[in-house]
Design an enzyme around this catalytic site. Structure first.
Site, PDB file in Angstrom:
ATOM      1  CG  ASP A  10      -0.797  -1.173   1.307  1.00 33.80           C
ATOM      2  OD1 ASP A  10      -1.559  -0.950   0.348  1.00 33.80           O
ATOM      3  OD2 ASP A  10      -0.258  -0.268   1.975  1.00 33.80           O
ATOM      4  CG  ASP A  12       1.244   3.921  -2.438  1.00 31.02           C
ATOM      5  OD1 ASP A  12       2.335   4.186  -2.959  1.00 31.02           O
ATOM      6  OD2 ASP A  12       0.186   3.777  -3.085  1.00 31.02           O
ATOM      7  CG  ASP A 172       0.389   1.505   5.405  1.00 26.54           C
ATOM      8  OD1 ASP A 172      -0.250   0.896   4.519  1.00 26.54           O
ATOM      9  OD2 ASP A 172       0.448   2.743   5.457  1.00 26.54           O
TER      10      ASP A 172
END
Length: 232
Positions: A10, A12, A172
């Protein structure tokens, strides 16, 4: 010949700390609409599902509901403004480049699967001088599906030249880990990203608190011990 392994990241909240630039763009839109700015500390619960979701959540925080047609306009304005400010304050998390270097030296294929639009993702990675590490950067508009649809992940793996049966997802948020689970893939979750649900509760195979822990987590997943770097 052994199939190369693939690590898909991922963007961001995983590879980069982009909260200030994303929240700055949200606050630009809110101010234009006569609404108060939201503190960057709210990023943990507002980010993680793409720009449109950020807008919707931001307006909801201000007690506002926006009609879909109006949201379409705000979303385009968000993308335009963010495109001019995407690397103002965004930085890679500590240890990211070292971890990427190690994986590349072992022969891993690396890619990005993000709900940020592809153009912005590519430009941000270029601005941070991380482009050489990645074989594919696939945003929410790269395919007909986006996270948490598992096809976004499996197609990103294939775009990087890999095989989904030899891949790991690093993220995240609930969106990332749910995507990996739906694809039947192991995952590593960082606990310093953008989620209001504790990383330990998301169902990842491993949770790490710094990128210097990533290689050992991936080794544990793949059943490998440390490997020598590939000769150049």
């Amino acid at each position: 010949m052994m199939q190369p392994r693939t690590a898909i990241f991922d963007l961001d909240g995983t590879l980069v700390d982009s909260a200030r630039d994303l929240m700055g763009t949200l606050n630009f839109i809110l101010a234009r609409e006569g609404l108060p700015a939201l503190p960057v500390e709210r990023a943990q619960s507002l980010l993680g599902a793409g720009a449109r979701a950020l807008l919707e959540r931001g307006f909801a925080e201000c007690g506002q509901t926006v009609e879909p047609a109006r949201m379409d306009v705000l979303y385009r304005d968000f993308l335009d403004y963010y495109g001019e400010h995407l690397a103002d304050e965004t930085v890679a998390f500590d240890g990211v480049e070292e971890a990427l270097q190690t994986l590349k030296s072992r022969g891993w294929l690396l890619g990005i699967c993000t709900n940020k639009v592809t153009e912005h993702s590519v430009r941000l990675i270029e601005a941070l001088k991380l482009t050489p590490y990645f074989s594919a950067i696939c945003g929410r508009d790269a395919f007909a599906w986006f996270k948490p649809d598992p096809r976004h992940l499996t197609l990103s793996i294939e775009a990087a030249g890999g095989d989904p049966t030899h891949a790991v997802m690093v993220g995240d948020s609930k969106t990332d880990i749910d995507t990996a689970l739906r694809a039947g893939l192991p995952s590593v979750c960082v606990d310093f990203g953008y989620t209001d649900i504790p990383a330990t509760q998301l169902g990842a195979t491993h949770v790490i608190s710094h990128f210097d822990q990533l290689i050992s987590a991936i080794d544990a997943i793949t059943g490998l011990t440390a490997q020598p770097a590939l000769s150049k």
